[in-house]
Scaffold this motif. Sequence first.
Motif: not given
Length: 136
Positions: A42-48
């Motif tokens: 699971l990857l987190l992207t974007g401004s967060v």
Amino acid sequence: MSDVVNKSGGVRSADQAAIRGLLCEVVARVCRQQEGDRLRTLLLTGSVARDEATIVAHPGGWRVLGDADFMAVFQRNAPLPAAGIVAALTAKCESELRAAGVVAHVGLAVVHDDYFCRLPAHIFTYELRCCGRIVC
């Protein structure tokens, strides 16, 4: 988390990290519960992920105005969940976050690992490589 906000009305960096951690924890738990061993990463992207999300005080907690976008990478031979299942997963994540005092829209894309080999030279590809965070 502290209820102290900075002068612009946004959240302090320590609280921003705690909110990011909560977002990741909830999304990871919900995805693992639903998809189990089919989920590889699971990857987190974007401004967060970039620590640039706008997060403001909200009655009873916080509102995330930035992008909380996740990519669920599935085992190579596992079928990707249907759009309805992905929508139900994101709704469950958002509901659990609201119960914890964080209002946020969660984006969830489901891919196999070969998706990354096909990414074009684009700002998203660069941002994913430089700023994406591995959640689990």
